[in-house]
Write a protein that holds these residues in place. Structure first.
Motif, PDB file in Angstrom:
ATOM      1  N   ARG A 124       0.832  -1.199   0.000  1.00 46.59           N
ATOM      2  CA  ARG A 124       0.000   0.000   0.000  1.00 46.59           C
ATOM      3  C   ARG A 124       0.869   1.252   0.000  1.00 46.59           C
ATOM      4  O   ARG A 124       1.995   1.244   0.486  1.00 46.59           O
ATOM      5  CB  ARG A 124      -0.910   0.019   1.229  1.00 46.59           C
ATOM      6  CG  ARG A 124      -1.792  -1.210   1.379  1.00 46.59           C
ATOM      7  CD  ARG A 124      -2.701  -1.105   2.598  1.00 46.59           C
ATOM      8  NE  ARG A 124      -3.431  -2.354   2.803  1.00 46.59           N
ATOM      9  CZ  ARG A 124      -3.145  -3.248   3.759  1.00 46.59           C
ATOM     10  NH1 ARG A 124      -2.175  -3.000   4.616  1.00 46.59           N
ATOM     11  NH2 ARG A 124      -3.850  -4.352   3.851  1.00 46.59           N
ATOM     12  N   VAL A 125       0.318   2.340  -0.509  1.00 43.09           N
ATOM     13  CA  VAL A 125       0.936   3.664  -0.366  1.00 43.09           C
ATOM     14  C   VAL A 125       0.493   4.236   0.971  1.00 43.09           C
ATOM     15  O   VAL A 125      -0.695   4.187   1.305  1.00 43.09           O
ATOM     16  CB  VAL A 125       0.518   4.606  -1.507  1.00 43.09           C
ATOM     17  CG1 VAL A 125       1.031   6.024  -1.258  1.00 43.09           C
ATOM     18  CG2 VAL A 125       1.021   4.082  -2.844  1.00 43.09           C
ATOM     19  N   ALA A 126       1.424   4.757   1.737  1.00 38.04           N
ATOM     20  CA  ALA A 126       1.102   5.390   3.021  1.00 38.04           C
ATOM     21  C   ALA A 126       1.305   6.899   2.877  1.00 38.04           C
ATOM     22  O   ALA A 126       2.367   7.345   2.430  1.00 38.04           O
ATOM     23  CB  ALA A 126       1.973   4.842   4.138  1.00 38.04           C
ATOM     24  N   ILE A 127       0.281   7.667   3.254  1.00 34.62           N
ATOM     25  CA  ILE A 127       0.372   9.126   3.209  1.00 34.62           C
ATOM     26  C   ILE A 127       0.312   9.640   4.639  1.00 34.62           C
ATOM     27  O   ILE A 127      -0.665   9.395   5.352  1.00 34.62           O
ATOM     28  CB  ILE A 127      -0.765   9.745   2.372  1.00 34.62           C
ATOM     29  CG1 ILE A 127      -0.815   9.131   0.975  1.00 34.62           C
ATOM     30  CG2 ILE A 127      -0.578  11.257   2.275  1.00 34.62           C
ATOM     31  CD1 ILE A 127      -1.954   9.635   0.115  1.00 34.62           C
ATOM     32  N   PHE A 128       1.357  10.320   5.066  1.00 33.13           N
ATOM     33  CA  PHE A 128       1.463  10.809   6.439  1.00 33.13           C
ATOM     34  C   PHE A 128       1.021  12.267   6.495  1.00 33.13           C
ATOM     35  O   PHE A 128       1.623  13.132   5.853  1.00 33.13           O
ATOM     36  CB  PHE A 128       2.891  10.659   6.953  1.00 33.13           C
ATOM     37  CG  PHE A 128       3.420   9.248   6.827  1.00 33.13           C
ATOM     38  CD1 PHE A 128       2.656   8.170   7.226  1.00 33.13           C
ATOM     39  CD2 PHE A 128       4.680   9.008   6.296  1.00 33.13           C
ATOM     40  CE1 PHE A 128       3.131   6.868   7.107  1.00 33.13           C
ATOM     41  CE2 PHE A 128       5.169   7.722   6.175  1.00 33.13           C
ATOM     42  CZ  PHE A 128       4.393   6.653   6.585  1.00 33.13           C
ATOM     43  N   ALA A 129      -0.031  12.533   7.254  1.00 33.17           N
ATOM     44  CA  ALA A 129      -0.637  13.863   7.291  1.00 33.17           C
ATOM     45  C   ALA A 129      -0.462  14.510   8.656  1.00 33.17           C
ATOM     46  O   ALA A 129      -0.082  13.861   9.635  1.00 33.17           O
ATOM     47  CB  ALA A 129      -2.130  13.763   6.946  1.00 33.17           C
ATOM     48  N   ALA A 130      -0.743  15.804   8.711  1.00 33.88           N
ATOM     49  CA  ALA A 130      -0.725  16.610   9.935  1.00 33.88           C
ATOM     50  C   ALA A 130       0.672  16.770  10.527  1.00 33.88           C
ATOM     51  O   ALA A 130       0.840  16.916  11.737  1.00 33.88           O
ATOM     52  CB  ALA A 130      -1.678  16.029  10.984  1.00 33.88           C
ATOM     53  N   GLY A 131       1.674  16.774   9.672  1.00 34.53           N
ATOM     54  CA  GLY A 131       3.037  17.011  10.154  1.00 34.53           C
ATOM     55  C   GLY A 131       3.458  15.992  11.185  1.00 34.53           C
ATOM     56  O   GLY A 131       3.263  14.786  11.003  1.00 34.53           O
ATOM     57  N   ILE A 132       4.028  16.471  12.292  1.00 34.98           N
ATOM     58  CA  ILE A 132       4.348  15.570  13.399  1.00 34.98           C
ATOM     59  C   ILE A 132       3.324  15.731  14.525  1.00 34.98           C
ATOM     60  O   ILE A 132       3.495  15.149  15.596  1.00 34.98           O
ATOM     61  CB  ILE A 132       5.778  15.795  13.937  1.00 34.98           C
ATOM     62  CG1 ILE A 132       5.920  17.175  14.587  1.00 34.98           C
ATOM     63  CG2 ILE A 132       6.799  15.625  12.833  1.00 34.98           C
ATOM     64  CD1 ILE A 132       7.218  17.338  15.349  1.00 34.98           C
TER      65      ILE A 132
END
Length: 244
Positions: A124-132
């Motif tokens: 899967r592609v993982a998209i990391f949102a909301a910075g840290i």
């Protein structure tokens, strides 16, 4: 493919296209197609997307808004962009998960490192949102941190120019391109590759950084395939003479 796992840092402005704000569907779909091509070639890929096309926390903070509130609003803008990219990828049948550093369970998963790695290993592609998840940190810093956490062997920063220049090539036509340089050189010469926190994180954890032009069709696929495009920043000494 030479890279097992990469992280793509995409600015919110990269989704603008020719629009003054928001998301250009054509640009979104093109980038999604290139991400899908990288994944199909056998490289695991995660994304961190900024929110500058929707909202810039630093801008409102500079105009008098409380900095923490402004940065929190900026984090929410990155979630919106992440959801848009997820939709574009899933419309071309690429399994994708959005993981947020802020708890927004009704629209995406919480960021958990082990779960993120499991998603990547599952194709899967993982998209990391909301910075840290904290104010005062840029999405560049988030990209560096997430790249380290998931064990990415390359961090790609997608920009509007062909690489790292000695000055802004838009305002300085005589600026020269650095095809290779070190993190220490980028810090010493204040080359604005990323913010200092992001650069130091990459340097201290030996994560190479490739800076390239996302508006050049096929550039992401070429960079993931190991082609020497744009600028490469590494911790160890490298040839750093500018190219005329």
């Amino acid at each position: 493919m030479p890279h097992r796992r990469i992280l793509l840092k995409l600015s919110g402005e990269a989704l603008l296209g020719d629009a003054p704000c928001g998301i250009d569907p054509a640009v979104l779909n093109r980038i999604a197609a290139e991400v899908a091509e990288v994944l199909a070639a056998g490289t695991q890929i995660a994304l961190v997307i900024g929110g500058g096309n929707i909202f810039r926390g630093a801008g409102l903070a500079g105009a008098g808004m409380d900095r923490v509130t402004a940065d929190q609003m900026g984090m929410l803008a990155t979630v919106m962009n992440a959801l848009a990219m997820q939709d574009a990828l899933e419309r071309i049948e690429v399994p994708t998960r959005v993981m947020s550093a802020l708890k927004i369970n009704q629209v995406c998963e919480d960021y958990i490192r082990r779960r993120a790695v499991a998603h990547l290993d599952a194709g899967r592609v993982a998209i990391f949102a909301a910075g840290i998840g904290s104010p005062f940190f840029t999405t560049d810093s988030a990209a560096s941190l997430r790249a380290i956490e998931i064990g990415a062997d390359l961090l790609i920063k997608a920009t509007k120019v062909d690489g790292i220049y000695s000055a802004d090539p838009v305002t300085h036509p005589d600026a020269v391109l650095y095809p290779r340089l070190t993190y220490d050189q980028a810090l010493r010469e204040n080359l604005k590759v990323m913010d200092a926190t992001a650069i130091v994180l990459c340097r201290d954890n030996q994560v190479p950084l490739r800076v390239m032009n996302i508006y050049e069709p096929g550039a992401l696929v070429r960079a993931a395939a190991g082609e020497d495009i744009g600028s490469l920043v590494e911790s160890e000494p490298a040839e750093s003479e500018p190219k005329e």
